[in-house]
Design a protein around this motif. Sequence first.
Motif, PDB file in Angstrom:
ATOM      1  N   ALA A  66      -2.438  14.863   0.028  1.00 37.25           N
ATOM      2  CA  ALA A  66      -2.166  13.450   0.307  1.00 37.25           C
ATOM      3  C   ALA A  66      -2.625  12.576  -0.856  1.00 37.25           C
ATOM      4  O   ALA A  66      -3.508  12.957  -1.622  1.00 37.25           O
ATOM      5  CB  ALA A  66      -2.883  13.027   1.583  1.00 37.25           C
ATOM      6  N   TYR A  67      -2.014  11.416  -0.970  1.00 34.33           N
ATOM      7  CA  TYR A  67      -2.443  10.434  -1.965  1.00 34.33           C
ATOM      8  C   TYR A  67      -2.276   9.035  -1.393  1.00 34.33           C
ATOM      9  O   TYR A  67      -1.540   8.809  -0.442  1.00 34.33           O
ATOM     10  CB  TYR A  67      -1.668  10.592  -3.281  1.00 34.33           C
ATOM     11  N   ARG A  68      -3.013   8.093  -1.984  1.00 39.30           N
ATOM     12  CA  ARG A  68      -2.948   6.676  -1.609  1.00 39.30           C
ATOM     13  C   ARG A  68      -3.026   5.836  -2.864  1.00 39.30           C
ATOM     14  O   ARG A  68      -3.534   6.281  -3.883  1.00 39.30           O
ATOM     15  CB  ARG A  68      -4.119   6.297  -0.708  1.00 39.30           C
TER      16      ARG A  68
ATOM     17  N   GLU B 248       6.812   9.574   0.907  1.00 43.04           N
ATOM     18  CA  GLU B 248       6.032   8.398   0.548  1.00 43.04           C
ATOM     19  C   GLU B 248       6.395   7.251   1.481  1.00 43.04           C
ATOM     20  O   GLU B 248       7.551   7.094   1.870  1.00 43.04           O
ATOM     21  CB  GLU B 248       6.336   8.018  -0.900  1.00 43.04           C
ATOM     22  N   ARG B 249       5.381   6.472   1.819  1.00 43.39           N
ATOM     23  CA  ARG B 249       5.572   5.293   2.666  1.00 43.39           C
ATOM     24  C   ARG B 249       4.920   4.117   1.982  1.00 43.39           C
ATOM     25  O   ARG B 249       3.743   4.169   1.615  1.00 43.39           O
ATOM     26  CB  ARG B 249       4.946   5.535   4.041  1.00 43.39           C
TER      27      ARG B 249
ATOM     28  N   VAL C  57      -1.825   5.059  -8.574  1.00 47.13           N
ATOM     29  CA  VAL C  57      -2.267   6.113  -7.662  1.00 47.13           C
ATOM     30  C   VAL C  57      -3.319   6.974  -8.369  1.00 47.13           C
ATOM     31  O   VAL C  57      -3.058   7.510  -9.447  1.00 47.13           O
ATOM     32  CB  VAL C  57      -1.076   7.002  -7.230  1.00 47.13           C
TER      33      VAL C  57
ATOM     34  N   GLU D 262       1.139   5.375   0.794  1.00 48.35           N
ATOM     35  CA  GLU D 262       0.574   6.598   1.361  1.00 48.35           C
ATOM     36  C   GLU D 262       1.624   7.670   1.162  1.00 48.35           C
ATOM     37  O   GLU D 262       2.803   7.446   1.456  1.00 48.35           O
ATOM     38  CB  GLU D 262       0.289   6.435   2.852  1.00 48.35           C
TER      39      GLU D 262
ATOM     40  N   ARG E 142       0.881  -1.171   0.000  1.00 53.40           N
ATOM     41  CA  ARG E 142       0.000   0.000   0.000  1.00 53.40           C
ATOM     42  C   ARG E 142       0.909   1.208   0.000  1.00 53.40           C
ATOM     43  O   ARG E 142       1.972   1.183   0.623  1.00 53.40           O
ATOM     44  CB  ARG E 142      -0.864   0.044   1.256  1.00 53.40           C
TER      45      ARG E 142
ATOM     46  N   ARG F 289       2.586  12.172   0.393  1.00 53.36           N
ATOM     47  CA  ARG F 289       2.268  13.592   0.426  1.00 53.36           C
ATOM     48  C   ARG F 289       3.018  14.254  -0.719  1.00 53.36           C
ATOM     49  O   ARG F 289       4.237  14.154  -0.807  1.00 53.36           O
ATOM     50  CB  ARG F 289       2.678  14.197   1.763  1.00 53.36           C
TER      51      ARG F 289
END
Length: 117
Positions: free
Chosen positions: A46-48, A113-114, A66, A38, A36, A40
């Motif tokens: 923000a985005y996912r 980003e993570r 995305v 997540e 996943r 910025r």
Amino acid sequence: MTVVKWGRRALMGGMAAAMLTLAAPLAAQSIAGGYRVEGRNPDGSAYRGTVAIGEQGAMVHLSWRVGGQSYDGTGTRNGDIIWIDWGAEYPVVYVRMPNGELHGTWANGRALERLIP
């Protein structure tokens, strides 16, 4: 007494070698798989989404999905540091965390980003 000291040194040396042997596979642990994402953007929004990572030796391939858009990038890995060229001016640079997450920056450090396994 000399035998005891030598025995202790041999034991300590053997323990150190065993620890290095056990630590090496952890540093080289594969990052291939689905994540996943997540993040910025540089503007703070923000985005996912999702990311698929393929790995062959030191070469790494990422495919992001995305917001209905797809992005691809390739790069290299040196231990827990991953550099990905995805066609932008600056690469994405990730660090593999002990929990398996990848924490990265892009846009020359203005975006975060993570990747979560």
